[in-house]
Scaffold this active site. Structure first.
Site, short mmCIF file in Angstrom:
data_model
loop_
_atom_site.label_atom_id
_atom_site.label_comp_id
_atom_site.label_asym_id
_atom_site.label_seq_id
_atom_site.Cartn_x
_atom_site.Cartn_y
_atom_site.Cartn_z
N TYR A 287 0.82 -1.23 0.00
CA TYR A 287 0.00 0.00 0.00
C TYR A 287 0.85 1.27 0.00
CZ TYR A 287 -3.61 3.21 1.84
OH TYR A 287 -4.48 4.26 2.04
N LYS B 81 0.98 4.25 -2.80
CA LYS B 81 0.55 5.64 -2.54
C LYS B 81 1.66 6.63 -2.85
CE LYS B 81 -3.70 4.94 -1.29
NZ LYS B 81 -4.81 5.49 -2.09
P1 NAI Z 1 -13.77 2.86 1.70
O1 NAI Z 1 -13.53 1.40 1.70
O2 NAI Z 1 -14.70 3.44 2.70
O3 NAI Z 1 -14.22 3.33 0.24
C1 NAI Z 1 -13.52 2.89 -0.90
C2 NAI Z 1 -14.49 2.68 -2.05
O4 NAI Z 1 -13.72 2.29 -3.18
C3 NAI Z 1 -15.53 1.57 -1.79
O5 NAI Z 1 -16.82 2.04 -2.12
C4 NAI Z 1 -15.08 0.44 -2.70
O6 NAI Z 1 -16.16 -0.35 -3.18
C5 NAI Z 1 -14.40 1.22 -3.83
N1 NAI Z 1 -13.41 0.40 -4.55
C6 NAI Z 1 -12.42 -0.37 -4.03
N2 NAI Z 1 -11.77 -1.02 -5.01
C7 NAI Z 1 -12.35 -0.62 -6.19
C8 NAI Z 1 -12.13 -0.94 -7.55
N3 NAI Z 1 -11.16 -1.81 -7.93
N4 NAI Z 1 -12.90 -0.35 -8.49
C9 NAI Z 1 -13.87 0.51 -8.13
N5 NAI Z 1 -14.16 0.84 -6.86
C10 NAI Z 1 -13.40 0.27 -5.90
O7 NAI Z 1 -12.31 3.53 1.84
P2 NAI Z 1 -11.86 5.02 2.23
O8 NAI Z 1 -11.26 4.95 3.58
O9 NAI Z 1 -12.90 6.00 1.93
O10 NAI Z 1 -10.64 5.19 1.20
C11 NAI Z 1 -10.76 5.99 0.04
C12 NAI Z 1 -9.36 6.28 -0.47
O11 NAI Z 1 -8.67 7.03 0.54
C13 NAI Z 1 -8.50 5.04 -0.72
O12 NAI Z 1 -7.68 5.28 -1.85
C14 NAI Z 1 -7.65 4.95 0.52
O13 NAI Z 1 -6.42 4.31 0.28
C15 NAI Z 1 -7.43 6.42 0.81
N6 NAI Z 1 -7.03 6.69 2.18
C16 NAI Z 1 -7.82 6.34 3.23
C17 NAI Z 1 -7.40 6.59 4.53
C18 NAI Z 1 -8.20 6.19 5.73
O14 NAI Z 1 -7.66 6.28 6.85
N7 NAI Z 1 -9.47 5.79 5.59
C19 NAI Z 1 -6.11 7.25 4.80
C20 NAI Z 1 -5.39 7.62 3.61
C21 NAI Z 1 -5.84 7.35 2.35
#
Ligand code: NAI
Length: 259
Positions: free
Chosen positions: A150, A154
């Site tokens: 990961y 990133k």
């Molecule tokens: P989440 O799991 O709540 O939402 C992610 C969404 O992306 C989900 O709706 C999922 O179905 C969709 N998804 C996953 N793989 C996919 C694919 N191959 N094609 C289409 N849709 C797909 O996650 P969250 O926490 O909102 O994360 C969003 C972004 O923020 C990610 O890139 C994550 O790495 C990044 N991020 C999150 C952090 C956290 O602490 N929650 C911290 C830093 C970055």
């Protein structure tokens, strides 16, 4: 187009967490938002008023993304905004125990899954001479962390943002990214439930003493997309409640808190 919000905004991963918060905030800003997600349900409109593309879209699948963009532009007009919020969090195993299939998947979803929509939609924007893209990286792309697929993915998203910003800047397309700190979303909550992460420890690691809210990340993204940020391209903006500035203080006994 006189205002960037005259076009459509595609938000990948918009059914949950940060992406869902972006879809809601951008709709309020006047964008015509279309959400793409691999978990797309059948209903066409969300309660926040944006459109959810009715078929599941895996952002790593270039052919499906291209077909989906054709369908969106036919129905909603030219796409002038893109937010890449689809992603998966990383497994925290030691490298020798991290299955290569997990490593491949993290690189595929988090890096290729950012590049594929950028390539498809950024190319369209560059041909039209107008557009803004915001990628979602992470603070772990800026520092060391025990997530060996990961974190490098990133870091690459931050670098990709810079290369694309230089590539498409002359064509009027801005490309930026945000690096969220630990953000209270369903993905992180899963980590708490599994016992892999601890809410209190993560909160205390940030200077503000708390997790980031998805709406706070969304506010930064919506600003970077907007014409108010018309002079900003190629940057990586941490939205981390002070996680990065707090880290070196661990060597001095930790952040000082008034009792
Ligand atoms: P989440 O799991 O709540 O939402 C992610 C969404 O992306 C989900 O709706 C999922 O179905 C969709 N998804 C996953 N793989 C996919 C694919 N191959 N094609 C289409 N849709 C797909 O996650 P969250 O926490 O909102 O994360 C969003 C972004 O923020 C990610 O890139 C994550 O790495 C990044 N991020 C999150 C952090 C956290 O602490 N929650 C911290 C830093 C970055």
């Amino acid at each position: 187009m006189t205002d960037i919000t005259d076009g459509a905004l595609v938000v990948t991963g918009g059914l949950s967490g940060i992406g869902a918060a972006v879809a809601a905030a951008a709709t309020v800003e006047g964008w015509r938002v279309v959400v793409l997600d691999r978990a797309a349900p059948g209903d066409l409109h969300s309660p926040a008023g944006h459109t959810i593309f009715p078929e599941p879209v895996d952002v790593t699948d270039a052919e499906t993304v291209a077909r989906t963009c054709d369908a969106i532009e036919k129905q909603h007009g030219p796409i002038s905004g893109l937010v890449n919020a689809a992603g998966i969090l990383g497994k925290m195993h030691a490298p020798q125990r991290l299955a290569l299939s997990d490593w491949d998947r993290e690189i595929a979803v988090d890096l290729r899954g950012t590049f594929v929509p950028c390539r498809e939609i950024g190319g369209r924007m560059a041909r039209r001479g107008n557009g803004a893209i915001v990628n979602v990286a992470s603070v772990v792309g800026m520092t060391s962390a025990p997530v060996h697929g990961y974190a490098p993915a990133k870091a690459a998203v931050i670098h990709l943002t810079a290369t694309l910003a230089a590539e498409w800047g002359p064509s009027g397309v801005r490309v930026n990214c945000v690096s969220p700190g630990f953000t209270d979303t369903p993905a992180l909550q899963k980590g708490f439930a599994a016992g892999a992460l601890d809410r209190d420890t993560l909160s205390k690691a940030a200077a503000l003493g708390r997790l980031v809210r998805a709406q706070e990340v969304a506010a930064a993204i919506v600003w970077l997309l907007s014409d108010r940020a018309s002079g900003v391209t190629g940057v990586n903006l941490p939205v981390d409640a002070g996680f990065l500035v707090g880290q070196p203080w661990a060597a001095y006994g930790g952040l000082r808190r008034m009792s």
